[in-house]
Design a protein around this motif. Structure first.
Motif, short mmCIF file in Angstrom:
data_model
loop_
_atom_site.label_atom_id
_atom_site.label_comp_id
_atom_site.label_asym_id
_atom_site.label_seq_id
_atom_site.Cartn_x
_atom_site.Cartn_y
_atom_site.Cartn_z
N ILE A 28 42.48 29.64 34.36
CA ILE A 28 41.54 30.56 35.02
C ILE A 28 41.30 30.17 36.47
N MET A 29 41.51 28.89 36.80
CA MET A 29 41.30 28.43 38.17
C MET A 29 42.41 28.90 39.12
N GLN A 30 43.53 29.39 38.58
CA GLN A 30 44.62 29.90 39.41
C GLN A 30 44.34 31.31 39.91
N VAL A 31 43.41 32.00 39.28
CA VAL A 31 43.12 33.38 39.64
C VAL A 31 42.51 33.40 41.04
N PRO A 32 43.08 34.21 41.96
CA PRO A 32 42.53 34.25 43.32
C PRO A 32 41.13 34.85 43.34
N LYS A 33 40.34 34.41 44.32
CA LYS A 33 39.00 34.95 44.47
C LYS A 33 38.71 35.16 45.95
N LEU A 34 37.72 35.96 46.19
CA LEU A 34 37.28 36.23 47.56
C LEU A 34 36.42 35.06 48.01
N GLN A 35 36.82 34.40 49.12
CA GLN A 35 36.10 33.23 49.59
C GLN A 35 35.03 33.59 50.61
N LYS A 36 35.39 34.44 51.59
CA LYS A 36 34.41 34.84 52.60
C LYS A 36 34.86 36.13 53.26
N ILE A 37 33.90 36.79 53.90
CA ILE A 37 34.18 37.97 54.71
C ILE A 37 33.61 37.69 56.09
N VAL A 38 34.46 37.84 57.11
CA VAL A 38 34.02 37.62 58.49
C VAL A 38 34.00 38.96 59.21
N VAL A 39 32.84 39.34 59.71
CA VAL A 39 32.68 40.60 60.45
C VAL A 39 32.48 40.22 61.91
N SER A 40 33.36 40.74 62.78
CA SER A 40 33.26 40.41 64.20
C SER A 40 33.34 41.68 65.03
N LYS A 41 32.71 41.61 66.19
CA LYS A 41 32.66 42.77 67.08
C LYS A 41 32.81 42.27 68.51
N GLY A 42 33.78 42.76 69.22
CA GLY A 42 33.96 42.41 70.61
C GLY A 42 33.14 43.33 71.50
N GLU A 168 49.27 39.16 45.60
CA GLU A 168 48.12 38.75 44.80
C GLU A 168 46.82 39.18 45.47
N ALA A 169 46.75 39.02 46.80
CA ALA A 169 45.55 39.40 47.53
C ALA A 169 45.32 40.90 47.46
N LYS A 170 46.39 41.69 47.57
CA LYS A 170 46.24 43.14 47.49
C LYS A 170 45.76 43.57 46.11
N SER A 171 46.27 42.93 45.07
CA SER A 171 45.81 43.24 43.72
C SER A 171 44.34 42.88 43.55
N LEU A 172 43.94 41.70 44.08
CA LEU A 172 42.54 41.28 43.98
C LEU A 172 41.62 42.26 44.69
N LEU A 173 41.95 42.61 45.94
CA LEU A 173 41.09 43.51 46.70
C LEU A 173 41.10 44.92 46.12
N GLY A 174 42.24 45.33 45.59
CA GLY A 174 42.32 46.63 44.93
C GLY A 174 41.45 46.69 43.68
N GLU A 175 41.46 45.61 42.91
CA GLU A 175 40.62 45.54 41.72
C GLU A 175 39.13 45.51 42.07
N LEU A 176 38.81 44.91 43.23
CA LEU A 176 37.42 44.87 43.67
C LEU A 176 36.95 46.20 44.27
N GLY A 177 37.90 47.15 44.47
CA GLY A 177 37.49 48.48 44.86
C GLY A 177 37.94 48.95 46.22
N LEU A 178 38.68 48.13 46.98
CA LEU A 178 39.15 48.61 48.29
C LEU A 178 40.18 49.71 48.07
N PRO A 179 39.99 50.87 48.67
CA PRO A 179 40.89 52.02 48.43
C PRO A 179 42.11 51.99 49.35
N PHE A 180 43.19 51.34 48.90
CA PHE A 180 44.41 51.29 49.70
C PHE A 180 45.15 52.62 49.59
N LYS A 181 45.85 52.98 50.68
CA LYS A 181 46.66 54.20 50.67
C LYS A 181 47.84 54.01 49.73
#
Length: 183
Positions: A28-42, A168-181
């Motif tokens: 179960i420790m091999q399963v990727p997870k979301l570590q952080k989200i960085v929001v930046s604005k120039g 793997e990252a695309k599958s993780l984010l897709g499962e979390l709900g990000l709507p990829f084209k």
């Protein structure tokens, strides 16, 4: 019982088993997870008007629910009248509960408000399992009062995962709900 964000509970209950089945993880420790989200604005126009940084700090704090910091220039650029140490942007790093809350609000409330939205591009991966997303207008967030916005600007959102590959990252984010084209 303490509060657990909806996406965090969904990750533990559904996403872990779906990713384990898809990629055949033995632990179960091999399963990727979301570590952080960085929001930046120039805020490049802040060279001329210092108040723009304050507006950007206030907007980002409203959107994320966490106090952002001003990013400073690293070197002098004479053509842009930029000096080392001048504030030219703002950023915030979200982890834990606030990260899942922000992702939930981004997917369910903000992205559907983008004009002519039909999914986010799947080519924002960096080769190491991280995804970068650019947003052109900050007014897609329901927290922002459009009447108080002095200048419409975009922002960059970086999703940092523990995944080894982009697939793997695309599958993780897709499962979390990000709507990829769909390509």
């Amino acid at each position: 019982m303490s509060y657990v964000p909806r996406l965090k509970a969904e990750y533990k209950s559904r996403v872990v088993s779906a990713l384990t089945e898809e990629f055949g993880y033995s632990n179960i420790m091999q399963v990727p997870k979301l570590q952080k989200i960085v929001v930046s604005k120039g805020v490049g126009a802040a060279i001329a008007d210092k108040k723009l940084i304050d507006y950007a700090l206030e907007e980002l704090a409203t959107i994320t629910g966490q106090k952002p910091i001003a990013t400073l220039s690293k070197k002098d650029v004479a053509n842009f009248k930029l000096r080392k140490g001048m504030p030219i942007g703002v950023m915030v790093t979200l982890r834990g509960e606030k990260m899942y809350e922000f992702l939930d609000r981004l997917v369910t409330a903000s992205l559907p408000r983008v004009r002519d939205f039909n999914g986010i591009k799947a080519n924002g991966f960096d080769g190491r399992g991280n995804y970068n997303l650019g947003i052109t207008e900050q007014i897609i967030y329901p927290e922002i009062n459009i009447d108080k916005v002095n200048k419409i600007g975009g922002m960059d959102i970086a999703f940092v995962t523990s995944a080894d590959t982009d697939k793997e990252a695309k599958s993780l984010l897709g499962e979390l709900g990000l709507p990829f084209k769909k390509n």
